[in-house]
Design a protein around this motif. Structure first.
Motif, PDB file in Angstrom:
ATOM      1  N   MET A   1       0.842  -1.178   0.000  1.00  0.00           N
ATOM      2  CA  MET A   1       0.000   0.000   0.000  1.00  0.00           C
ATOM      3  C   MET A   1       0.883   1.235   0.000  1.00  0.00           C
ATOM      4  O   MET A   1       1.835   1.328   0.749  1.00  0.00           O
ATOM      5  CB  MET A   1      -0.904  -0.029   1.234  1.00  0.00           C
ATOM      6  CG  MET A   1      -1.815   1.170   1.357  1.00  0.00           C
ATOM      7  SD  MET A   1      -3.088   0.919   2.598  1.00  0.00           S
ATOM      8  CE  MET A   1      -2.572   2.094   3.819  1.00  0.00           C
TER       9      MET A   1
ATOM     10  N   ASP B   1       0.933   5.585   0.313  1.00  0.00           N
ATOM     11  CA  ASP B   1       0.241   6.517   1.203  1.00  0.00           C
ATOM     12  C   ASP B   1      -1.052   7.050   0.598  1.00  0.00           C
ATOM     13  O   ASP B   1      -1.872   7.608   1.298  1.00  0.00           O
ATOM     14  CB  ASP B   1       1.153   7.693   1.549  1.00  0.00           C
ATOM     15  CG  ASP B   1       2.297   7.273   2.456  1.00  0.00           C
ATOM     16  OD1 ASP B   1       2.173   6.219   3.114  1.00  0.00           O
ATOM     17  OD2 ASP B   1       3.295   8.002   2.505  1.00  0.00           O
ATOM     18  N   ASP B   2      -1.226   6.845  -0.719  1.00  0.00           N
ATOM     19  CA  ASP B   2      -2.405   7.423  -1.350  1.00  0.00           C
ATOM     20  C   ASP B   2      -3.362   6.420  -1.993  1.00  0.00           C
ATOM     21  O   ASP B   2      -4.358   6.797  -2.576  1.00  0.00           O
ATOM     22  CB  ASP B   2      -1.989   8.477  -2.376  1.00  0.00           C
ATOM     23  CG  ASP B   2      -1.042   7.934  -3.442  1.00  0.00           C
ATOM     24  OD1 ASP B   2      -0.616   6.780  -3.332  1.00  0.00           O
ATOM     25  OD2 ASP B   2      -0.738   8.684  -4.376  1.00  0.00           O
ATOM     26  N   THR B   3      -3.059   5.104  -1.890  1.00  0.00           N
ATOM     27  CA  THR B   3      -3.972   4.091  -2.423  1.00  0.00           C
ATOM     28  C   THR B   3      -4.044   2.883  -1.491  1.00  0.00           C
ATOM     29  O   THR B   3      -3.121   2.623  -0.725  1.00  0.00           O
ATOM     30  CB  THR B   3      -3.528   3.592  -3.824  1.00  0.00           C
ATOM     31  OG1 THR B   3      -2.243   2.993  -3.714  1.00  0.00           O
ATOM     32  CG2 THR B   3      -3.508   4.716  -4.840  1.00  0.00           C
ATOM     33  N   THR B   4      -5.120   2.128  -1.609  1.00  0.00           N
ATOM     34  CA  THR B   4      -5.267   0.918  -0.816  1.00  0.00           C
ATOM     35  C   THR B   4      -4.401  -0.197  -1.391  1.00  0.00           C
ATOM     36  O   THR B   4      -4.059  -0.173  -2.577  1.00  0.00           O
ATOM     37  CB  THR B   4      -6.732   0.443  -0.772  1.00  0.00           C
ATOM     38  OG1 THR B   4      -7.147   0.103  -2.094  1.00  0.00           O
ATOM     39  CG2 THR B   4      -7.650   1.506  -0.181  1.00  0.00           C
TER      40      THR B   4
ATOM     41  N   LEU C   1      -7.086   7.048  -1.594  1.00  0.00           N
ATOM     42  CA  LEU C   1      -7.362   7.381  -0.199  1.00  0.00           C
ATOM     43  C   LEU C   1      -7.396   8.889  -0.019  1.00  0.00           C
ATOM     44  O   LEU C   1      -6.712   9.630  -0.739  1.00  0.00           O
ATOM     45  CB  LEU C   1      -6.268   6.789   0.699  1.00  0.00           C
ATOM     46  CG  LEU C   1      -6.204   5.272   0.770  1.00  0.00           C
ATOM     47  CD1 LEU C   1      -4.940   4.826   1.506  1.00  0.00           C
ATOM     48  CD2 LEU C   1      -7.444   4.713   1.435  1.00  0.00           C
TER      49      LEU C   1
ATOM     50  N   LYS D   1     -11.671  16.810  -1.620  1.00  0.00           N
ATOM     51  CA  LYS D   1     -11.790  15.415  -1.192  1.00  0.00           C
ATOM     52  C   LYS D   1     -12.909  14.674  -1.915  1.00  0.00           C
ATOM     53  O   LYS D   1     -12.839  13.469  -2.098  1.00  0.00           O
ATOM     54  CB  LYS D   1     -12.029  15.344   0.318  1.00  0.00           C
ATOM     55  CG  LYS D   1     -10.821  15.670   1.137  1.00  0.00           C
ATOM     56  CD  LYS D   1     -11.143  15.518   2.612  1.00  0.00           C
ATOM     57  CE  LYS D   1      -9.986  15.633   3.409  1.00  0.00           C
ATOM     58  NZ  LYS D   1      -9.294  16.113   4.248  1.00  0.00           N
TER      59      LYS D   1
ATOM     60  N   THR E   1     -11.633  12.593  -4.902  1.00  0.00           N
ATOM     61  CA  THR E   1     -10.990  11.331  -4.530  1.00  0.00           C
ATOM     62  C   THR E   1     -12.030  10.327  -4.061  1.00  0.00           C
ATOM     63  O   THR E   1     -12.007   9.156  -4.436  1.00  0.00           O
ATOM     64  CB  THR E   1      -9.945  11.569  -3.433  1.00  0.00           C
ATOM     65  OG1 THR E   1      -8.980  12.497  -3.927  1.00  0.00           O
ATOM     66  CG2 THR E   1      -9.259  10.286  -3.022  1.00  0.00           C
ATOM     67  N   HIS E   2     -12.963  10.802  -3.244  1.00  0.00           N
ATOM     68  CA  HIS E   2     -14.010   9.936  -2.715  1.00  0.00           C
ATOM     69  C   HIS E   2     -14.880   9.391  -3.847  1.00  0.00           C
ATOM     70  O   HIS E   2     -15.170   8.188  -3.899  1.00  0.00           O
ATOM     71  CB  HIS E   2     -14.858  10.719  -1.705  1.00  0.00           C
ATOM     72  CG  HIS E   2     -15.995   9.936  -1.145  1.00  0.00           C
ATOM     73  ND1 HIS E   2     -15.824   8.937  -0.212  1.00  0.00           N
ATOM     74  CD2 HIS E   2     -17.323   9.993  -1.398  1.00  0.00           C
ATOM     75  CE1 HIS E   2     -17.000   8.419   0.097  1.00  0.00           C
ATOM     76  NE2 HIS E   2     -17.923   9.039  -0.604  1.00  0.00           N
TER      77      HIS E   2
ATOM     78  N   ALA F   1     -13.091   6.715  -5.851  1.00  0.00           N
ATOM     79  CA  ALA F   1     -13.079   5.440  -5.123  1.00  0.00           C
ATOM     80  C   ALA F   1     -14.433   4.749  -5.229  1.00  0.00           C
ATOM     81  O   ALA F   1     -14.501   3.534  -5.447  1.00  0.00           O
ATOM     82  CB  ALA F   1     -12.698   5.665  -3.667  1.00  0.00           C
TER      83      ALA F   1
END
Length: 167
Positions: free
Chosen positions: A1, A3-6, A13, A21, A24-25, A28
């Motif tokens: 992982m 810092d910015d993706t799962t 993320l 935000k 990004t949300h 996802a």
């Protein structure tokens, strides 16, 4: 992982103090729409459809072109914002609408219609387990009964054909 993706699906993320935000949300959520119990129109398609409908999804083939170039084996979904792609991970499963069969991603390949398990249990009772050793066809005996032998041979043949016993 990072810092910015799962780790598993590479979903974006949110970051502390991040502006916008919602972008990004929403990205996802659009990718989750592809990944959570996908119901694909078809499997192994190499070119995108001319007129996709929002929410439709495909499993891209191994030699994609057009807007799907570079996304072999990915899930491709059409959204209001255009194409979204999600790379499959081991064990990802779904449903193919056109064939009405389950699909699953195993060992780097999409498989259609296969169901793998150790046994089938119905009502708490195991009804099919590992394949047993072969059973010999009926032969010999003191009294010859051709009708019984024919029936037993037919039963054994059907069980072999269905994979319930070895050949």
């Amino acid at each position: 992982m990072t810092d910015d993706t799962t780790a598993r699906f590479g979903l974006p993320l949110l970051a502390a103090g991040q502006a916008g935000k919602e972008l990004t949300h929403n990205e996802a959520l659009a990718r989750l729409e592809l990944l959570v119990q996908p119901a694909v129109v078809a499997l192994g398609v190499n070119l995108p459809p001319e007129v996709p409908r929002i929410g439709e999804c495909w499993v891209v083939g191994t030699d994609p072109g057009g807007a799907w170039a570079g996304h072999a084996n990915a899930l491709a979904g059409w959204t209001a914002g255009g194409w979204r792609f999600a790379a499959p991970v081991e064990g990802l499963g779904g449903w193919c609408v056109s064939s009405a069969k389950p699909i699953a991603y195993h060992n780097g390949l999409w498989q259609e219609g296969d169901v793998s398990c150790a046994r089938v249990v119905i009502g708490g009772q195991p009804v099919v387990g590992s394949r047993a050793a072969a059973i010999a066809d009926p032969a010999g005996g003191g009294v010859v009964d051709d009708a019984a032998r024919t029936t037993l041979a037919a039963i054994l043949s059907a069980m072999r054909q269905h994979g319930l016993i070895a050949r």
